[in-house]
Every structure is written in C-alpha cells, then in structure tokens.
Design an enzyme around this catalytic site. Structure first.
Site, PDB file in Angstrom:
ATOM      1  N   ARG A 222      21.895   4.925  10.249  1.00  0.00           N
ATOM      2  CA  ARG A 222      20.756   3.996  10.998  1.00  0.00           C
ATOM      3  C   ARG A 222      20.277   2.989   9.793  1.00  0.00           C
ATOM      4  O   ARG A 222      20.534   2.561   8.985  1.00  0.00           O
ATOM      5  CB  ARG A 222      19.591   4.909  12.029  1.00  0.00           C
ATOM      6  CG  ARG A 222      19.414   5.881  12.776  1.00  0.00           C
ATOM      7  CD  ARG A 222      19.937   5.111  13.667  1.00  0.00           C
ATOM      8  NE  ARG A 222      20.193   5.610  15.431  1.00  0.00           N
ATOM      9  CZ  ARG A 222      21.549   6.018  15.581  1.00  0.00           C
ATOM     10  NH1 ARG A 222      22.458   6.057  15.017  1.00  0.00           N
ATOM     11  NH2 ARG A 222      21.297   7.032  16.660  1.00  0.00           N
ATOM     12  N   HIS A 270      27.989  -1.725  15.141  1.00  0.00           N
ATOM     13  CA  HIS A 270      27.603  -0.127  15.989  1.00  0.00           C
ATOM     14  C   HIS A 270      28.848   0.415  17.270  1.00  0.00           C
ATOM     15  O   HIS A 270      28.004   0.772  17.853  1.00  0.00           O
ATOM     16  CB  HIS A 270      26.452  -0.221  16.010  1.00  0.00           C
ATOM     17  CG  HIS A 270      25.117   1.489  16.322  1.00  0.00           C
ATOM     18  ND1 HIS A 270      23.910   1.264  16.252  1.00  0.00           N
ATOM     19  CD2 HIS A 270      25.847   2.899  16.480  1.00  0.00           C
ATOM     20  CE1 HIS A 270      23.520   2.196  16.338  1.00  0.00           C
ATOM     21  NE2 HIS A 270      24.385   3.303  15.940  1.00  0.00           N
TER      22      HIS A 270
END
Length: 307
Positions: A222, A270
């Site tokens: 993350r 992402h």
C-alpha cells in the site's frame, strides 16, 4: 434478498450478468440503484461507505479487493462480518507483476531505458537468478504465492512475517528479532504487508539502511507503507539502486512529485493485481452459501488486527 455492488460500473455490469447466470435467486443491484435498502443482505464494495445504517438488515460486507485498509474498521457494526477477497485471479496477477518487476531489476531494465534515452549501446553483465536474493516482506496469501513463484524462476527467496511460516524452498524469518537479519541479505525487497498502524511508514530510512548497499525495492503493498522522501534520499545516495512502485499515497501522486521523473524509478497505476470477475463471483457465492449454512467464511477479517 439483495446483493449491492459498489465499485467500477463497467465491471459491475459484468458481475450483474454473471450473477444472473449463476445465482438468479439473488437480486443483484448496481450502485447507486439499490432499490429497497431493507432488502439488502450483502454488500460488495471497494470504497468504504459512510452510512451503513441505511442497510438495517445487512449481514455481510465483501471487500472487492485483497486489502481492507481502505475501510474504517471502527465504523463497521460488530455483527456484520467484513470479508476480504481471496480468489485465484488476485494471486496469479500479483505473481505475474512481481515476477515482471524482479526480472526488470535483475536484468537491468532501468539501466537500459536510460541508455536508450541517451542513445548509448553498452551491454551489462548478466548474472543467474540464483545469485539474486529476493526478500518478501509479508508472507500472507499473496506473499507466500509470490515467493514460491519466484523460486520456480530460479531466484533465491526468503520471506518475513509476524508469525513463523514454512514454505518449501523459501528461507522464512519471523518477528522483530529476525527482521534485521532478513533485511541484511535481501538484494531485492518486495513489500506485500497488510497496512496496519504497525506497518504504516515501515519503508523508511531506517529500514533502507539495513539493506545491502545497492539493493532495490518493489512496493505492491500500500502507498502509506512508503516514506517517499526517504526512498528518494536512499536512491540519490546509492543506498538503493532502483525502485518499482505500484501503490502511492495519494493516488495518483501530484503532477509535480519527483517520483514521476526520477531516473531510477518505474511506476505503474495500482495494477499489480486485479480481481477477475469470474473467479471472484465464485468465491463470493461460495461464501454466501457458507454464511447461509452457518459456516465460517473464507477471508473473514479480524477487525481487531486489521486483516
């Protein structure tokens, strides 16, 4: 009984079609057309929803991704389980991405991109994968699968987790006492940790200093795992040689962020792993059947631990 899908609408229409084929008894609703909120028993969502109280009969929340750090866990009613996505598509796409990133670093792709821009023709030494030790931070479902996939490509792999794991062909480290030893021998560090209060900002100057000089970083965990200013300093000093980043804080980074233009950084938006509708729906429907039968669902999150 209704299932509400709250994520990308284009993929949602694919979910709607598959639900109609495989679970016609469940009324599938695509956000924001939720119909009667009293009829909603199941909610599938990627983004957190602020007013869960609108669904008085909600029984399960399904995260449509592998992570759940985007949710405010304190706002989820105690009687409503949160279930993270555990399906083969997420695993295989993550294995593919990390293999791509490790190979790019191992085979000097960043160097060759720079040489191409400068019209420079210079061959760099090719070393066998067995001479490259890859360290996986986080040996959960994804980290374990990635480690075993990389060993199949010939890389020397090791992994670290909070608790002891045993994986064939992978040297496993556990706990704070073994973290330094793990880092000291990781030439390529892959972050696949869950995001918790303890892991936020873990990719920082102190950690980078414990890696071998010239090591490289792959962050597919993350964005908040990484202290970007510390990474930039480590790259500029030569402590780290390169980084492949798929996650950021915020996403996307501001247009003037130095990561965009750093010559030793590769960035992707992402996309390392992505839920595949066909297999994801099979997992959701299996968990709904388990829930109806009073059985434990696969992927249920411990709200106190955050994963």
């Amino acid at each position: 009984m209704s299932f509400v899908y709250n994520a990308d609408p284009e993929r949602g229409r694919e979910w709607q079609r598959l639900f109609a084929q495989r679970a016609p008894d469940i009324d599938f609703r695509l956000w924001p057309d939720i119909g009667s909120a009293e009829e909603v028993r199941y909610l599938g969502t990627w983004a957190p929803m602020e007013d869960l109280a609108r669904f008085p009969n909600l029984e399960v929340i399904f995260s449509l991704g592998a992570g759940v750090d985007q949710f405010d866990l304190g706002s989820i009613p105690d009687h409503v389980p949160l279930v993270r996505m555990r399906e083969p598509g997420i695993v295989t796409t993550m294995q593919e991405y990390v293999a791509m990133a490790v190979l790019a670093l191992h085979r000097n792709l960043i160097d060759y991109i720079g040489q191409q821009r400068e019209a420079t023709w210079r061959a760099l030494r090719v070393r066998p994968a067995s001479q490259c030790r890859v360290g996986i931070l986080g040996l959960g479902q994804l980290g374990s699968a990635v480690a075993q996939h990389l060993t199949g490509l010939g890389f020397a792999c090791q992994g670290w987790g909070r608790t002891r794991r045993q994986l064939e062909g992978v040297a496993c480290f556990a706990g704070d006492d073994e973290l330094a030893s793990f880092l000291a021998s990781s030439q390529v560090l892959v972050c696949l940790l869950p995001l918790t209060a303890e892991t936020r900002g873990i990719l920082n100057a102190k950690l980078f200093a414990q890696l071998p000089r010239g090591a490289s970083l792959i962050n597919v965990g993350r964005g908040p795992h990484l202290v970007a200013s510390d990474l930039l300093a480590a790259l500029d000093s030569g402590q780290l040689s390169a980084a492949v980043l798929d996650v950021f804080d915020p996403e996307p980074p501001p247009a003037d962020h130095p990561l965009w233009h750093h010559p030793r950084v590769l960035m992707t938006p992402h996309v390392a792993s992505m839920t595949q509708p066909e297999s994801a729906i099979e997992r959701v429907l299996d968990n709904i059947a388990r829930h109806r039968a009073g059985q434990e669902m696969i992927g249920t999150v411990d709200l106190t631990r955050g994963y």
